[in-house]
Design a protein around this motif. Structure first.
Motif, PDB file in Angstrom:
ATOM      1  N   ARG A  69       0.834  -1.196   0.000  1.00  0.00           N
ATOM      2  CA  ARG A  69       0.000   0.000   0.000  1.00  0.00           C
ATOM      3  C   ARG A  69       0.869   1.247   0.000  1.00  0.00           C
ATOM      4  O   ARG A  69       1.960   1.256   0.565  1.00  0.00           O
ATOM      5  N   GLY A 111      -4.457   1.322  -2.130  1.00  0.00           N
ATOM      6  CA  GLY A 111      -4.201  -0.086  -2.371  1.00  0.00           C
ATOM      7  C   GLY A 111      -5.468  -0.899  -2.182  1.00  0.00           C
ATOM      8  O   GLY A 111      -6.525  -0.360  -1.847  1.00  0.00           O
ATOM      9  N   LYS A 112      -5.375  -2.188  -2.391  1.00  0.00           N
ATOM     10  CA  LYS A 112      -6.521  -3.074  -2.217  1.00  0.00           C
ATOM     11  C   LYS A 112      -6.604  -3.522  -0.753  1.00  0.00           C
ATOM     12  O   LYS A 112      -5.618  -3.939  -0.165  1.00  0.00           O
ATOM     13  N   LYS A 113      -7.826  -3.435  -0.192  1.00  0.00           N
ATOM     14  CA  LYS A 113      -8.001  -3.798   1.213  1.00  0.00           C
ATOM     15  C   LYS A 113      -7.622  -5.248   1.484  1.00  0.00           C
ATOM     16  O   LYS A 113      -7.078  -5.582   2.536  1.00  0.00           O
ATOM     17  N   ASP A 114      -7.930  -6.131   0.537  1.00  0.00           N
ATOM     18  CA  ASP A 114      -7.640  -7.544   0.726  1.00  0.00           C
ATOM     19  C   ASP A 114      -6.403  -7.970  -0.072  1.00  0.00           C
ATOM     20  O   ASP A 114      -6.150  -9.161  -0.247  1.00  0.00           O
ATOM     21  N   GLY A 115      -5.647  -6.994  -0.553  1.00  0.00           N
ATOM     22  CA  GLY A 115      -4.475  -7.312  -1.364  1.00  0.00           C
ATOM     23  C   GLY A 115      -3.336  -7.897  -0.536  1.00  0.00           C
ATOM     24  O   GLY A 115      -3.125  -7.523   0.620  1.00  0.00           O
TER      25      GLY A 115
END
Length: 296
Positions: free
Chosen positions: A194, A207-211
């Protein structure tokens, strides 16, 4: 100043590189503070943060040159980090004058050095020669350092506008830009997949929360493990604590630390203590302040 100290390994010698208020760029042993070399970068304080790569120190400044005969403003310079004593302009790997970049750290990607000046002008140099590859305007004022992550460069202006750039053969391509709330004085950072950007109004996490961040698998090697043994010869002895504020009659225990010429700490050895002035000290280093003296 605002220059952040950077630790580097120069042919087995650990040195801390930092810009100072007197306009000098200093290389010093991190454990002892002994100065290995100094380069007079400018006539005023150095606020830019140096960058170290493979024994070379890259740094910029936005003031008058260290040489009083040169009244031009700004400099980008590459210096050999293994020098000793006073480093001169002639010792530089390369120098490019009138690059007024005094607020941030250069960015190195491959063999290209990216520098943003105080007016948000992007300069791309060949890191080995200092040859200018590309100059491109990115806005008005930029104080934070560039960030390279996921194959892209992130650059933020002081007015809150952020740019996403993609390095290309001719320079950089603009991928995207966005206006954030508030002013940006700090540098963006990346952590765990992130990107974090701080403004005067908010902190943004991109960024992606579940990345799940990808790892390169590269092994991190501690710089200290690359040090060369400097031998057992004693070059410096420190008495610790260096300074103390004591009350009348108070006791303080002193100890000694020994270092070799490379700034590496050696094993303990017996030492005899003595005092010149008020108070008394035992041979093993216990100092007792004079009970009748107000200031010691």
């Amino acid at each position: 100043t605002y220059s952040t100290p950077i630790l580097g390994n120069f042919d087995g010698q650990l040195l801390l590189i930092v810009g100072a208020g007197d306009g000098g760029l200093y290389a010093m042993q991190p454990r002892t503070g002994q100065i290995a070399w100094k380069y007079q970068l400018s006539r005023r304080g150095v606020n830019g943060t140096p960058l170290i790569d493979k024994g070379t120190v890259y740094v910029t400044q936005a003031e008058e040159q260290g040489d009083i005969k040169d009244s031009s403003m700004g400099l980008a310079v590459a210096l050999p980090g293994g020098k000793k004593g006073e480093v001169k302009d002639a010792d530089a790997v390369w120098r490019v004058r009138e690059i007024v970049a005094g607020r941030n750290q250069p960015l190195l990607i491959g063999d290209r050095l990216y520098v943003v000046d105080d007016g948000a002008g992007l300069f791309i140099f060949d890191s080995a020669t200092g040859k200018l590859i590309k100059k491109q305007k990115l806005g008005t004022v930029m104080r934070g350092s560039l960030l390279y992550a996921d194959g892209k460069i992130y650059a933020c202006e002081a007015n809150g506008r952020c740019w996403v750039l993609k390095p290309s053969a001719k320079g950089v391509d603009i991928v995207s830009k966005v206006q954030l709330e508030g002013e940006i004085q700090a540098s963006p950072i990346v952590s765990h997949g992130r990107i974090y950007i701080t403004t005067t109004d908010a902190m943004f996490c991109i960024g992606k929360k579940d990345g799940v961040p990808k790892t390169t698998g590269e092994k991190i090697i501690p710089l200290a493990s690359l040090e060369k043994n400097g031998g057992e010869g004693v070059a410096l002895v420190q008495a610790v604590p260096v300074e103390s504020l004591v009350r009348p009659g108070e006791k303080i225990k002193f100890e000694t630390r020994r270092f070799n010429a490379a700034g590496q700490r050696l094993g303990a050895a017996p030492a005899t203590f003595s005092v010149d002035g008020a108070g008394k000290v035992s041979t093993d280093g216990v100092y007792v302040a004079d009970s009748g003296a107000a200031h010691q």
